[in-house]
Scaffold this motif. Structure first.
Motif, PDB file in Angstrom:
ATOM      1  N   ALA A 100      32.403  40.483  42.397  1.00 31.16           N
ATOM      2  CA  ALA A 100      31.946  41.795  41.937  1.00 31.16           C
ATOM      3  C   ALA A 100      32.914  42.401  40.929  1.00 31.16           C
ATOM      4  CB  ALA A 100      31.769  42.739  43.120  1.00 31.16           C
ATOM      5  N   HIS A 101      34.202  42.147  41.118  1.00 32.52           N
ATOM      6  CA  HIS A 101      35.203  42.721  40.215  1.00 32.52           C
ATOM      7  C   HIS A 101      35.428  41.849  38.982  1.00 32.52           C
ATOM      8  CE1 HIS A 101      38.734  44.845  38.810  1.00 32.52           C
ATOM      9  NE2 HIS A 101      39.405  43.716  38.813  1.00 32.52           N
ATOM     10  N   VAL A 102      35.630  40.539  39.206  1.00 37.25           N
ATOM     11  CA  VAL A 102      35.996  39.638  38.109  1.00 37.25           C
ATOM     12  C   VAL A 102      34.788  39.282  37.243  1.00 37.25           C
ATOM     13  CG1 VAL A 102      36.964  37.400  37.518  1.00 37.25           C
ATOM     14  CG2 VAL A 102      37.933  38.707  39.422  1.00 37.25           C
ATOM     15  N   ALA A 103      33.710  38.827  37.891  1.00 41.43           N
ATOM     16  CA  ALA A 103      32.552  38.358  37.127  1.00 41.43           C
ATOM     17  C   ALA A 103      31.692  39.499  36.605  1.00 41.43           C
ATOM     18  CB  ALA A 103      31.713  37.418  37.996  1.00 41.43           C
ATOM     19  N   LEU A 104      31.478  40.525  37.435  1.00 42.13           N
ATOM     20  CA  LEU A 104      30.604  41.627  37.032  1.00 42.13           C
ATOM     21  C   LEU A 104      31.369  42.769  36.378  1.00 42.13           C
ATOM     22  CD1 LEU A 104      28.262  41.799  40.162  1.00 42.13           C
ATOM     23  CD2 LEU A 104      27.953  40.503  38.038  1.00 42.13           C
ATOM     24  N   GLY A 105      32.686  42.745  36.489  1.00 37.87           N
ATOM     25  CA  GLY A 105      33.503  43.767  35.850  1.00 37.87           C
ATOM     26  C   GLY A 105      33.457  45.123  36.518  1.00 37.87           C
ATOM     27  N   LEU A 106      33.045  45.176  37.786  1.00 34.19           N
ATOM     28  CA  LEU A 106      32.979  46.458  38.486  1.00 34.19           C
ATOM     29  C   LEU A 106      34.381  46.918  38.884  1.00 34.19           C
ATOM     30  CD1 LEU A 106      29.945  45.922  40.896  1.00 34.19           C
ATOM     31  CD2 LEU A 106      29.973  47.140  38.715  1.00 34.19           C
ATOM     32  N   PRO A 107      34.718  48.161  38.671  1.00 31.00           N
ATOM     33  CA  PRO A 107      36.005  48.685  39.152  1.00 31.00           C
ATOM     34  C   PRO A 107      36.064  48.594  40.678  1.00 31.00           C
ATOM     35  CG  PRO A 107      34.999  50.192  37.578  1.00 31.00           C
ATOM     36  CD  PRO A 107      33.949  49.173  37.925  1.00 31.00           C
ATOM     37  N   ALA A 109      36.923  50.750  42.839  1.00 26.77           N
ATOM     38  CA  ALA A 109      36.348  51.929  43.494  1.00 26.77           C
ATOM     39  C   ALA A 109      34.829  51.820  43.584  1.00 26.77           C
ATOM     40  CB  ALA A 109      36.746  53.186  42.733  1.00 26.77           C
ATOM     41  N   VAL A 110      34.212  51.281  42.530  1.00 21.58           N
ATOM     42  CA  VAL A 110      32.752  51.144  42.520  1.00 21.58           C
ATOM     43  C   VAL A 110      32.301  50.083  43.517  1.00 21.58           C
ATOM     44  CG1 VAL A 110      30.759  50.497  41.113  1.00 21.58           C
ATOM     45  CG2 VAL A 110      32.564  51.945  40.136  1.00 21.58           C
ATOM     46  N   SER A 111      32.984  48.925  43.515  1.00 24.29           N
ATOM     47  CA  SER A 111      32.593  47.861  44.436  1.00 24.29           C
ATOM     48  C   SER A 111      32.822  48.277  45.887  1.00 24.29           C
ATOM     49  CB  SER A 111      33.353  46.570  44.127  1.00 24.29           C
ATOM     50  OG  SER A 111      34.751  46.750  44.239  1.00 24.29           O
ATOM     51  N   ALA A 160      37.486  44.835  49.220  1.00 20.67           N
ATOM     52  CA  ALA A 160      37.463  45.762  48.085  1.00 20.67           C
ATOM     53  C   ALA A 160      38.444  46.913  48.293  1.00 20.67           C
ATOM     54  CB  ALA A 160      36.051  46.303  47.879  1.00 20.67           C
ATOM     55  N   LEU A 161      38.535  47.433  49.520  1.00 19.03           N
ATOM     56  CA  LEU A 161      39.479  48.509  49.800  1.00 19.03           C
ATOM     57  C   LEU A 161      40.924  48.042  49.629  1.00 19.03           C
ATOM     58  CD1 LEU A 161      37.931  50.194  52.980  1.00 19.03           C
ATOM     59  CD2 LEU A 161      38.107  51.173  50.675  1.00 19.03           C
ATOM     60  N   GLY A 162      41.209  46.839  50.103  1.00 16.52           N
ATOM     61  CA  GLY A 162      42.555  46.302  49.959  1.00 16.52           C
ATOM     62  C   GLY A 162      42.950  46.132  48.503  1.00 16.52           C
TER      63      GLY A 162
END
Length: 267
Positions: A100-107, A109-111, A160-162
């Motif tokens: 979600a963060h690397v491939a989709l570029g979501l911050p 906080a958003v993920s 995601a929180l970590g």
């Protein structure tokens, strides 16, 4: 004398007297759960570095599905099978959060927010269908499917929180370990002194074991230049795998005992 790992049974009008399919949240349970979260983080990091990311994710998903199917077909709590499924959820949950963060570029906080909403939706659907979120009432396939959906959600949210705390907010791994170690005391103290419901306290702690274990694994595995000890993800994964195996194979037998339908109300 009850047989080894004899399942506890629940008197529940909706399922009759049936074996519980998941373990009690004992001290050993929490220690094994924490080890599984660290293992999942380390295995995910190691596999991404030694394999093409797409291949690693596909293998992680395949292992997760296979372990979960094996668990669902047992129809009672079998320690080795159950904890294998948890370990594979840890690996795949980590990968899902990272994608979600690397491939989709979501911050982060958003993920984290998205996974939190998804987990809340699972809990809501579970409650509306079954009327209980208690782990003591996991006696049917439908309830177990809700349980594992929630487990996957907690791993993804916790990862995601970590990442949000350690990387997004720049606290680093050591500070993250301390923070989550303090936070995980809240449900324990709340249950003991503030009348937190047992179901609420359980899932609260379950979510927090993920970022705590992952922060420990990252701290041990990441290079010193990134704030870690520098042991490497492979060695960290091997160490926590051995710890999990030792905890599972030395688990003591439990006596078969009756539980009443009041467990559906979290008692």
């Amino acid at each position: 004398m009850a047989s080894r790992f004899a399942p506890a049974r629940v008197s529940d009008p909706s399922v009759g007297s049936a074996p519980v399919r998941v373990p009690d949240p004992s001290r050993r349970f929490w220690l094994t759960k924490a080890a599984s979260t660290a293992l999942g983080e380390a295995v995910s990091d190691f596999s991404i570095h030694v394999l093409p990311p797409v291949v690693a994710v596909l293998l992680g998903f395949g292992a997760f599905v296979a372990a979960l199917v094996f668990q669902l077909t047992r129809r009672r709590y079998v320690p080795g099978v159950y904890w294998l499924a948890v370990a594979m959820v840890g690996v795949f949950g980590t990968m899902a959060a990272d994608v979600a963060h690397v491939a989709l570029g979501l911050p982060y906080a958003v993920s984290a927010t998205a996974y939190g909403v998804a987990l809340a939706a699972v809990f809501l659907a579970w409650w509306r269908v079954e009327g209980t979120l208690s782990v003591h009432a996991i006696t049917s396939t439908r309830r177990e499917l809700f349980y594992w959906a929630a487990v996957v959600g907690t791993f993804a949210l916790g990862t995601a929180l970590g990442d949000l705390v350690a990387v997004g907010l720049g606290l680093g791994y050591v500070a993250s370990v301390v923070l989550f170690a303090v936070l995980i005391a809240i449900p324990a103290l709340g249950y003991r002194f503030l009348r937190f419901g047992p179901v609420f306290a359980f899932w609260f702690a379950y979510v927090l074991t993920r970022p705590l274990g992952a922060s420990v694994a990252d701290w041990l595995g990441k290079p010193a230049a990134e704030g870690g000890v520098g042991l490497g993800a492979g060695w960290v994964a091997a160490g926590f795998a051995l710890l999990m195996i030792a905890l599972v194979v030395t688990e003591r037998p439990v006596r078969t005992r009756k539980r009443t339908h009041t467990l559906a109300r979290g008692r």
